[in-house]
Design an enzyme around this catalytic site. Structure first.
Site, PDB file in Angstrom:
ATOM      1  N   ASP A  11       0.871  -1.172   0.000  1.00  0.00           N
ATOM      2  CA  ASP A  11       0.000   0.000   0.000  1.00  0.00           C
ATOM      3  C   ASP A  11       0.907   1.220   0.000  1.00  0.00           C
ATOM      4  O   ASP A  11       1.735   1.384   0.901  1.00  0.00           O
ATOM      5  CB  ASP A  11      -0.890   0.010   1.247  1.00  0.00           C
ATOM      6  CG  ASP A  11      -1.930  -1.104   1.211  1.00  0.00           C
ATOM      7  OD1 ASP A  11      -2.391  -1.446   0.117  1.00  0.00           O
ATOM      8  OD2 ASP A  11      -2.252  -1.636   2.287  1.00  0.00           O
ATOM      9  N   ASP A 130     -13.936  -5.211  -2.562  1.00  0.00           N
ATOM     10  CA  ASP A 130     -13.956  -5.240  -1.106  1.00  0.00           C
ATOM     11  C   ASP A 130     -15.329  -5.759  -0.677  1.00  0.00           C
ATOM     12  O   ASP A 130     -16.353  -5.159  -1.010  1.00  0.00           O
ATOM     13  CB  ASP A 130     -13.728  -3.833  -0.534  1.00  0.00           C
ATOM     14  CG  ASP A 130     -12.321  -3.325  -0.833  1.00  0.00           C
ATOM     15  OD1 ASP A 130     -11.436  -4.161  -1.145  1.00  0.00           O
ATOM     16  OD2 ASP A 130     -12.109  -2.107  -0.768  1.00  0.00           O
TER      17      ASP A 130
END
Lengths: 257, 207
Positions: A11, A130
């Site tokens: 990330d 997600d």
């Protein structure tokens, strides 16, 4: 022969790798290019970079990170975060990415998946989803899990498969950051719904979790972030655990050199 | 100079960068004269066979590549660029490939997920004749992304096991191809490209 892939996820925030629980409390975990090199040496099968700043100002930062990585690391590189158009994807692919990942932009405008597949081929298009468990099955969420997309997971999987997704990166937002293991039911649901390769994501705390993702969940690839960034486990240790569990894995090509 | 053929298909930067990493001057080009002048030509390709054929024809590159192949210039096809060396593909009936290798590209079969999107091991052919795998040990690991593959034939130089025996590499003299992506296969892939460059320069025999 089926060979599950092990994929560290980086990330990236303002050009640095960060780690955090449910996208909160970000801690610095290092330089993305350096980490990418380390993971390649340890035998990572692919790399995923997710730009979690993803405002337009930061796009050029991510493009530079991708360029520098692609000069020294020659394994497949997926880049996502803030890809909203064919042009966004093109700049990342030109920089050296092999696949682009789209998430909320595809939820907002599903046609983007078809446009990317048409322009670059579907093997280039990773749809990141997600998912969160609800009262009637799994739903799709966006914005780090804060916003329900109003989509049923199974329907969304079928939609993006039809539109041209080449691969699914499936994150359990219930498990993300918990270290309690992948949501295996979620993985089973996805891997039996669609034929596309599925990357398991969200919740890894032990190496057994990686094994379960493949054996019980049916995932084609297992993704983890913090267990690798923290140096708690190396990629080659993860792969040794998977091999010990009877899976066929690719050893690090640098061993013995 | 090595020319990576740019015909508007997919991500070609990876192939160019990989050749640069092994010290080769690689240009990404659609210019006919540059390709005709190149010491070696690399044809990448992704997506549908028919779309690649269309793109080659639209850019006038089909006949240019035909000339390069007729002259037996060093040539490397990668993935769909490799498949294009065959006569056709069941993926896109009615589209003709470059036809330097006989046979038709077929969909992967067997109890396996299609596409194959993973690393897999190369099994060398019985005659183990290819220079591209020189120095790479018994069963090197390389990265595949594909739903179709050329048939196993007398030009096949390596295979992989995926629901059956699948053509992974083929070659006849200086015209070679890989179904996998050497540019994405780590140090092993770079070594394959290095072997290609060395053979193209006459430093190694092709087989």
């Amino acid at each position: 022969m089926r060979v599950p892939r092990v994929i560290p996820c980086l990330d990236v925030h303002d050009g640095r790798v960060v780690k955090g629980v449910n996208f909160l409390d970000l801690l610095d975990a290092g330089d993305p290019v350096e980490l990418a090199r380390r993971y390649d040496l340890e035998g990572a099968d692919e790399l995923v970079f997710l730009d979690i700043t993803a405002t337009s100002d930061d796009r050029s930062t991510m493009v530079r990170v991708v360029e520098m990585t692609a000069e020294t690391v020659f394994i497949p590189l997926t880049v996502g975060g803030g890809v909203r158009s064919v042009e966004d994807a093109r700049s990342l692919l030109r920089a050296g990415a092999d696949k682009v990942s789209v998430n909320s932009a595809a939820v907002a405008r599903p046609g983007l998946v078809a446009e990317l597949a048409e322009e670059f081929g579907r093997q280039c298009v990773v749809v990141a989803i997600d998912a969160k468990r609800g009262d009637d099955g799994y739903g799709v969420v966006t914005h780090g899990g804060r916003r329900p997309a109003g989509l049923d997971l199974v329907e969304w999987l079928e939609t993006v498969a039809k539109l041209g997704a080449g691969e699914i990166l499936l994150t359990s937002m219930d498990r993300d950051g918990t270290r309690a293991g992948y949501d295996l039911q979620l993985l089973q649901l996805a891997t039996t719904t669609i034929d596309l390769p599925v990357i398991a994501s969200g919740g890894v705390g032990t190496l057994d979790h990686l094994v379960e993702g493949v054996t019980t969940g049916g995932a084609d690839a297992v993704l983890a972030a913090s267990i690798f960034h923290s140096s708690e486990f190396r990629i080659d240790e993860a792969k040794a655990a998977m091999r010990d569990a009877g899976l066929t894995i690719r050893p690090s090509p640098y061993r013995g050199q | 100079m090595l020319a990576v053929v740019d015909y508007g298909i997919g991500n070609l930067r990876s192939a160019q960068k990989a050749f640069e990493a092994v010290g080769e001057d690689a240009v990404l080009t659609s210019d006919h004269a540059t390709i005709l002048r190149a010491d070696a030509v690399v044809l990448p390709g992704v997506g549908a066979f028919g779309r690649c054929v269309d793109a080659l024809e639209a850019s006038g590159l089909r006949s240019v590549l035909g000339d390069v192949l007729a002259e037996q210039r060093p040539f490397l096809g990668i993935c769909v660029g490799f498949q294009l060396l065959y006569e056709g593909s069941t993926e896109s009936p009615g589209f003709s490939g470059l036809g330097v290798f006989e046979g038709t590209v077929n969909k992967l079969t067997g109890p396996v997920k299609v596409p194959q999107m993973q690393w897999n091991q190369l099994d060398r052919g019985a005659n183990d004749a290819t220079t591209l795998l020189r120095g790479l040990g018994d069963r090197p690991w390389v990265y595949f992304v594909h739903s179709f593959a050329p048939p196993v034939s007398d030009v096949t130089t390596a295979t992989c096991d995926y629901g059956g025996t699948v053509t992974a590499m083929a070659g006849r003299g200086p015209v070679v191809g890989t179904q996998f992506h050497p540019e994405k296969s780590g140090p092993i892939g770079l070594a394959i490209l290095e072997n290609f460059v060395a053979a193209a320069k006459g430093e190694l025999p092709w087989s």
